[in-house]
Scaffold this motif. Structure first.
Motif, PDB file in Angstrom:
ATOM      1  N   LEU A 179       0.791  -1.236   0.000  1.00 58.16           N
ATOM      2  CA  LEU A 179       0.000   0.000   0.000  1.00 58.16           C
ATOM      3  C   LEU A 179       0.826   1.290   0.000  1.00 58.16           C
ATOM      4  O   LEU A 179       0.430   2.258  -0.657  1.00 58.16           O
ATOM      5  CB  LEU A 179      -0.987  -0.008   1.163  1.00 58.16           C
ATOM      6  N   LEU A 185      -6.025   2.345  -5.362  1.00 54.94           N
ATOM      7  CA  LEU A 185      -6.434   0.984  -5.011  1.00 54.94           C
ATOM      8  C   LEU A 185      -7.861   0.783  -5.482  1.00 54.94           C
ATOM      9  O   LEU A 185      -8.747   1.556  -5.142  1.00 54.94           O
ATOM     10  CB  LEU A 185      -6.347   0.782  -3.493  1.00 54.94           C
ATOM     11  N   LYS A 186      -8.064  -0.259  -6.286  1.00 52.67           N
ATOM     12  CA  LYS A 186      -9.411  -0.593  -6.758  1.00 52.67           C
ATOM     13  C   LYS A 186      -9.674  -2.052  -6.423  1.00 52.67           C
ATOM     14  O   LYS A 186      -8.835  -2.925  -6.679  1.00 52.67           O
ATOM     15  CB  LYS A 186      -9.522  -0.355  -8.268  1.00 52.67           C
ATOM     16  N   LEU A 207     -11.503   0.651   4.516  1.00 53.19           N
ATOM     17  CA  LEU A 207     -11.016   1.383   3.342  1.00 53.19           C
ATOM     18  C   LEU A 207     -10.225   2.611   3.768  1.00 53.19           C
ATOM     19  O   LEU A 207      -9.192   2.939   3.168  1.00 53.19           O
ATOM     20  CB  LEU A 207     -12.187   1.801   2.450  1.00 53.19           C
ATOM     21  N   TRP A 210      -6.758   1.591   4.857  1.00 49.74           N
ATOM     22  CA  TRP A 210      -5.895   1.303   3.708  1.00 49.74           C
ATOM     23  C   TRP A 210      -5.471   2.587   3.013  1.00 49.74           C
ATOM     24  O   TRP A 210      -4.324   2.725   2.604  1.00 49.74           O
ATOM     25  CB  TRP A 210      -6.628   0.392   2.727  1.00 49.74           C
ATOM     26  N   GLN A 211      -6.383   3.532   2.888  1.00 50.07           N
ATOM     27  CA  GLN A 211      -6.046   4.796   2.243  1.00 50.07           C
ATOM     28  C   GLN A 211      -4.971   5.544   3.030  1.00 50.07           C
ATOM     29  O   GLN A 211      -4.050   6.121   2.445  1.00 50.07           O
ATOM     30  CB  GLN A 211      -7.287   5.673   2.073  1.00 50.07           C
ATOM     31  N   PRO A 215      -2.576   4.845  -0.653  1.00 51.18           N
ATOM     32  CA  PRO A 215      -3.344   5.220  -1.845  1.00 51.18           C
ATOM     33  C   PRO A 215      -4.005   6.588  -1.738  1.00 51.18           C
ATOM     34  O   PRO A 215      -4.547   6.949  -0.688  1.00 51.18           O
ATOM     35  CB  PRO A 215      -4.404   4.113  -1.945  1.00 51.18           C
ATOM     36  N   VAL A 218      -9.453   5.152  -3.026  1.00 49.41           N
ATOM     37  CA  VAL A 218      -9.809   3.734  -3.034  1.00 49.41           C
ATOM     38  C   VAL A 218     -11.162   3.589  -3.727  1.00 49.41           C
ATOM     39  O   VAL A 218     -12.154   4.178  -3.290  1.00 49.41           O
ATOM     40  CB  VAL A 218      -9.888   3.157  -1.603  1.00 49.41           C
TER      41      VAL A 218
END
Length: 312
Positions: A179, A185-186, A207, A210-211, A215, A218
């Motif tokens: 990451l 990110l898709k 999400l 993760w962002q 990314p 997302v």
């Protein structure tokens, strides 16, 4: 130029006329997640190259021919004596696809690192089996992290194949390690839930976590329910799906990945900084463009993404 990194394979798709409960003929369709993205992206008028290893068998020849016919650059394509990966496809009544992969000793697993990519490369895209199966997974991981650290735009669609993952927690840790090098990110709802460890988690907060790891945005695909994105400002933007008569869903997610990259390219937004600054209206345009492209793909048997002219 955008470089798509990952496998090409042959889908063996059942004949639609086969009676229920019977074994019918299987039709070979050229595919593989990254291969489909490369074809779709080139058809959307973006200079595209595929980094992969193809077999020298007849399937490999046909895969290469289709790349050339679609305008995809093949200067990063290697050839080898190993056989082509096969995926036996099962289709549900709604056209949804499930896959059984035959990957042992196949060509795509033995791709070599070409070294730092030339300056004309503006972005890279990764995903699917190529980041799962060794030894190619370590090669692609090295390229992802190296090119991301050089400031290249990196798009990731993990496209989880859970049946091929022996150690789920190890894969999830590896995903987390990618990451920081990822710009976009898709992933599908199903992939997000699997990566989060189950459907009982708060997916929106996952999400966001993760962002925060890297990314700029997302994007979440929801099948017929449309698309959503967690923007650079933390806002959730959603668009509905586009109605289509579904032949099958092969290549739908790959088309979304390609269409997002094409929209960013055509709108001079192919950088992490530019993606972070996209507002809700711009994201609605991008998501609707991707949804429209995917609707055309699912209306056709196999992964046959649209050309730009078909999207008006």
């Amino acid at each position: 130029m955008i470089v798509i990194c990952g496998e090409a394979l042959v889908d063996l798709v059942p004949d639609p006329s086969t009676d229920s409960g019977e074994l019918g003929p299987l039709h070979p369709r050229l595919g593989g997640g990254p291969y489909n993205v490369a074809i779709a992206l080139s058809r959307l008028d973006v200079a595209t190259s595929l980094l992969t290893r193809l077999s020298a068998d007849q399937f490999g020849d046909k895969l290469l021919e289709r790349l050339h016919a679609s305008g995809v650059d093949s200067s990063l394509v290697e050839r080898g004596a190993e056989p082509t990966t096969l995926a036996v496809v099962g289709l549900g009544a709604d056209g949804s696809a499930r896959y059984s992969f035959h990957t042992e000793g196949t060509a795509g697993r033995f791709v070599a690192d070409p070294g730092p990519l030339p300056d004309e490369v503006t972005a890279l895209s990764f995903g699917t089996l190529s980041l799962l199966l060794e030894p190619c997974a370590s090669v692609y991981e090295k390229i992802l992290l190296r090119e991301g650290s050089r400031g290249r735009f990196v798009a990731l669609d993990p496209n989880i194949r859970a049946d091929l993952i022996d150690d789920a927690e190890s894969y999830r840790r590896r995903f987390a390690g990618w990451l920081p090098g990822v710009s976009l990110l898709k992933l599908s709802v199903e992939d997000a839930e699997w990566l989060a460890g189950g459907s009982g988690t708060d997916l929106t907060e996952t999400l966001r976590s993760w962002q925060r790891a890297g990314p700029a945005a997302v994007v979440l695909t929801r099948g017929g329910d449309g698309l959503a994105v967690l923007t650079g400002s933390g806002e959730l933007v959603e668009v509905p799906g586009v109605d289509a008569v579904v032949a099958d869903t092969i290549g739908a997610g790959d088309t979304v990945q390609a269409a997002l990259l094409a929209w960013l390219h055509h709108n001079d937004a192919l950088s992490a900084e530019a993606v972070r600054e996209l507002g809700p209206q711009q994201w609605e345009q991008a998501l609707r463009f991707a949804a429209s492209a995917a609707a055309i793909t699912v209306s056709r048997p196999g992964a046959e993404p649209p050309h730009l002219a078909e999207l008006g």
